[in-house]
Design a protein around this motif. Sequence first.
Motif, PDB file in Angstrom:
ATOM      1  N   HIS A  40       0.848  -1.192   0.000  1.00 52.73           N
ATOM      2  CA  HIS A  40       0.000   0.000   0.000  1.00 52.73           C
ATOM      3  C   HIS A  40       0.877   1.233   0.000  1.00 52.73           C
ATOM      4  O   HIS A  40       2.072   1.163   0.280  1.00 52.73           O
ATOM      5  CB  HIS A  40      -0.938   0.008   1.205  1.00 52.73           C
ATOM      6  CG  HIS A  40      -0.223   0.042   2.525  1.00 52.73           C
ATOM      7  ND1 HIS A  40       0.296  -1.082   3.111  1.00 52.73           N
ATOM      8  CD2 HIS A  40       0.074   1.061   3.345  1.00 52.73           C
ATOM      9  CE1 HIS A  40       0.864  -0.751   4.258  1.00 52.73           C
ATOM     10  NE2 HIS A  40       0.753   0.553   4.409  1.00 52.73           N
ATOM     11  N   ASP A  41       0.266   2.329  -0.336  1.00 52.14           N
ATOM     12  CA  ASP A  41       0.986   3.599  -0.320  1.00 52.14           C
ATOM     13  C   ASP A  41       0.042   4.687   0.178  1.00 52.14           C
ATOM     14  O   ASP A  41       0.032   5.036   1.342  1.00 52.14           O
ATOM     15  CB  ASP A  41       1.535   3.908  -1.718  1.00 52.14           C
ATOM     16  CG  ASP A  41       2.450   5.118  -1.719  1.00 52.14           C
ATOM     17  OD1 ASP A  41       2.776   5.628  -0.634  1.00 52.14           O
ATOM     18  OD2 ASP A  41       2.838   5.572  -2.819  1.00 52.14           O
ATOM     19  N   CYS A  42      -0.817   5.180  -0.732  1.00 50.92           N
ATOM     20  CA  CYS A  42      -1.634   6.350  -0.401  1.00 50.92           C
ATOM     21  C   CYS A  42      -2.710   6.078   0.650  1.00 50.92           C
ATOM     22  O   CYS A  42      -3.085   6.972   1.402  1.00 50.92           O
ATOM     23  CB  CYS A  42      -2.290   6.892  -1.663  1.00 50.92           C
ATOM     24  SG  CYS A  42      -3.611   5.823  -2.299  1.00 50.92           S
ATOM     25  N   GLN A  43      -3.215   4.876   0.707  1.00 50.82           N
ATOM     26  CA  GLN A  43      -4.324   4.484   1.593  1.00 50.82           C
ATOM     27  C   GLN A  43      -5.576   5.312   1.353  1.00 50.82           C
ATOM     28  O   GLN A  43      -6.412   5.471   2.231  1.00 50.82           O
ATOM     29  CB  GLN A  43      -3.908   4.576   3.073  1.00 50.82           C
ATOM     30  CG  GLN A  43      -2.700   3.698   3.381  1.00 50.82           C
ATOM     31  CD  GLN A  43      -2.330   3.709   4.838  1.00 50.82           C
ATOM     32  OE1 GLN A  43      -3.142   3.385   5.693  1.00 50.82           O
ATOM     33  NE2 GLN A  43      -1.092   4.074   5.128  1.00 50.82           N
ATOM     34  N   ASP A  44      -5.690   5.843   0.160  1.00 50.64           N
ATOM     35  CA  ASP A  44      -6.835   6.708  -0.149  1.00 50.64           C
ATOM     36  C   ASP A  44      -7.421   6.419  -1.526  1.00 50.64           C
ATOM     37  O   ASP A  44      -8.044   7.291  -2.127  1.00 50.64           O
ATOM     38  CB  ASP A  44      -6.399   8.172  -0.044  1.00 50.64           C
ATOM     39  CG  ASP A  44      -7.585   9.108  -0.051  1.00 50.64           C
ATOM     40  OD1 ASP A  44      -8.669   8.722   0.442  1.00 50.64           O
ATOM     41  OD2 ASP A  44      -7.457  10.224  -0.595  1.00 50.64           O
ATOM     42  N   GLY A  45      -7.185   5.229  -2.054  1.00 51.22           N
ATOM     43  CA  GLY A  45      -7.815   4.873  -3.316  1.00 51.22           C
ATOM     44  C   GLY A  45      -7.254   5.582  -4.531  1.00 51.22           C
ATOM     45  O   GLY A  45      -7.949   5.727  -5.537  1.00 51.22           O
ATOM     46  N   GLU A  46      -5.995   6.027  -4.461  1.00 53.22           N
ATOM     47  CA  GLU A  46      -5.436   6.773  -5.577  1.00 53.22           C
ATOM     48  C   GLU A  46      -4.309   6.048  -6.310  1.00 53.22           C
ATOM     49  O   GLU A  46      -4.191   6.162  -7.516  1.00 53.22           O
ATOM     50  CB  GLU A  46      -4.887   8.117  -5.062  1.00 53.22           C
ATOM     51  CG  GLU A  46      -5.866   8.894  -4.227  1.00 53.22           C
ATOM     52  CD  GLU A  46      -6.417  10.093  -4.938  1.00 53.22           C
ATOM     53  OE1 GLU A  46      -5.780  10.563  -5.878  1.00 53.22           O
ATOM     54  OE2 GLU A  46      -7.496  10.551  -4.537  1.00 53.22           O
ATOM     55  N   CYS A  47      -3.464   5.303  -5.578  1.00 55.38           N
ATOM     56  CA  CYS A  47      -2.236   4.783  -6.203  1.00 55.38           C
ATOM     57  C   CYS A  47      -2.414   3.386  -6.827  1.00 55.38           C
ATOM     58  O   CYS A  47      -1.679   3.025  -7.731  1.00 55.38           O
ATOM     59  CB  CYS A  47      -1.102   4.737  -5.183  1.00 55.38           C
ATOM     60  SG  CYS A  47      -1.313   3.487  -3.900  1.00 55.38           S
ATOM     61  N   GLY A  48      -3.312   2.594  -6.326  1.00 50.48           N
ATOM     62  CA  GLY A  48      -3.527   1.238  -6.853  1.00 50.48           C
ATOM     63  C   GLY A  48      -2.564   0.199  -6.308  1.00 50.48           C
ATOM     64  O   GLY A  48      -2.636  -0.968  -6.695  1.00 50.48           O
ATOM     65  N   ASN A  49      -1.667   0.568  -5.413  1.00 51.01           N
ATOM     66  CA  ASN A  49      -0.691  -0.399  -4.881  1.00 51.01           C
ATOM     67  C   ASN A  49      -1.336  -1.509  -4.064  1.00 51.01           C
ATOM     68  O   ASN A  49      -0.761  -2.585  -3.915  1.00 51.01           O
ATOM     69  CB  ASN A  49       0.344   0.301  -3.986  1.00 51.01           C
ATOM     70  CG  ASN A  49       1.378   1.044  -4.787  1.00 51.01           C
ATOM     71  OD1 ASN A  49       1.418   0.917  -6.003  1.00 51.01           O
ATOM     72  ND2 ASN A  49       2.206   1.818  -4.111  1.00 51.01           N
ATOM     73  N   CYS A  50      -2.511  -1.272  -3.548  1.00 55.01           N
ATOM     74  CA  CYS A  50      -3.129  -2.244  -2.637  1.00 55.01           C
ATOM     75  C   CYS A  50      -4.111  -3.162  -3.363  1.00 55.01           C
ATOM     76  O   CYS A  50      -4.939  -3.796  -2.700  1.00 55.01           O
ATOM     77  CB  CYS A  50      -3.831  -1.519  -1.495  1.00 55.01           C
ATOM     78  SG  CYS A  50      -5.248  -0.553  -2.050  1.00 55.01           S
ATOM     79  N   LEU A 100      -9.541  -2.651  -4.232  1.00 55.89           N
ATOM     80  CA  LEU A 100      -8.472  -1.931  -3.559  1.00 55.89           C
ATOM     81  C   LEU A 100      -8.661  -2.173  -2.065  1.00 55.89           C
ATOM     82  O   LEU A 100      -9.714  -1.846  -1.506  1.00 55.89           O
ATOM     83  CB  LEU A 100      -8.542  -0.436  -3.874  1.00 55.89           C
ATOM     84  CG  LEU A 100      -8.341  -0.060  -5.341  1.00 55.89           C
ATOM     85  CD1 LEU A 100      -8.500   1.448  -5.521  1.00 55.89           C
ATOM     86  CD2 LEU A 100      -6.995  -0.525  -5.863  1.00 55.89           C
ATOM     87  N   CYS A 102      -7.589  -0.730   0.453  1.00 60.86           N
ATOM     88  CA  CYS A 102      -7.809   0.453   1.288  1.00 60.86           C
ATOM     89  C   CYS A 102      -9.215   1.020   1.123  1.00 60.86           C
ATOM     90  O   CYS A 102      -9.623   1.902   1.882  1.00 60.86           O
ATOM     91  CB  CYS A 102      -6.771   1.530   0.995  1.00 60.86           C
ATOM     92  SG  CYS A 102      -6.955   2.324  -0.615  1.00 60.86           S
TER      93      CYS A 102
HETATM   94 FE1  FES Z   1      -3.231   3.520  -2.664  1.00 61.77          FE
HETATM   95 FE2  FES Z   1      -4.961   1.672  -1.781  1.00 61.77          FE
HETATM   96  S1  FES Z   1      -3.050   2.256  -0.917  1.00 61.77           S
HETATM   97  S2  FES Z   1      -5.018   2.810  -3.613  1.00 61.77           S
END
Ligand code: FES
Length: 115
Positions: A40-50, A100, A102
Amino acid sequence: MALVTFSNPEYKDKTVYAVAGSHTETLLKLAKEHKVPVHHDCQDGECGNCVVRVTSVDNKPSMGYHLTDKEITVLRHLGKLTKDDIDRLAVDDMPSEWRLACQMIVRDEDILVEY
Ligand code: FES
């Protein structure tokens, strides 16, 4: 109480209980609480890492899920959702396998989460 099994080829599967009925706990929060290394990275639904793949493992019909606009945009960008998938989700209110972590709120059902 829901059973959530996290699975990754590099780690031993880990099954944890989710608190039923709160409807506020995200899958990522649950993973972090139990030290499951979901990226995870942004934890806000923006980066897609999760991004994770979620499938139901109990015999109940799958629960409907509401994907946020952010989640749809990111999953589409990642190639996990097509335009047809999005149309189908709107009509059937059936969950996409790709989510996602997050953004996904844990519901009262047993699921397998591949990360
Ligand atoms: Fe970035 Fe879920 S942590 S979209």
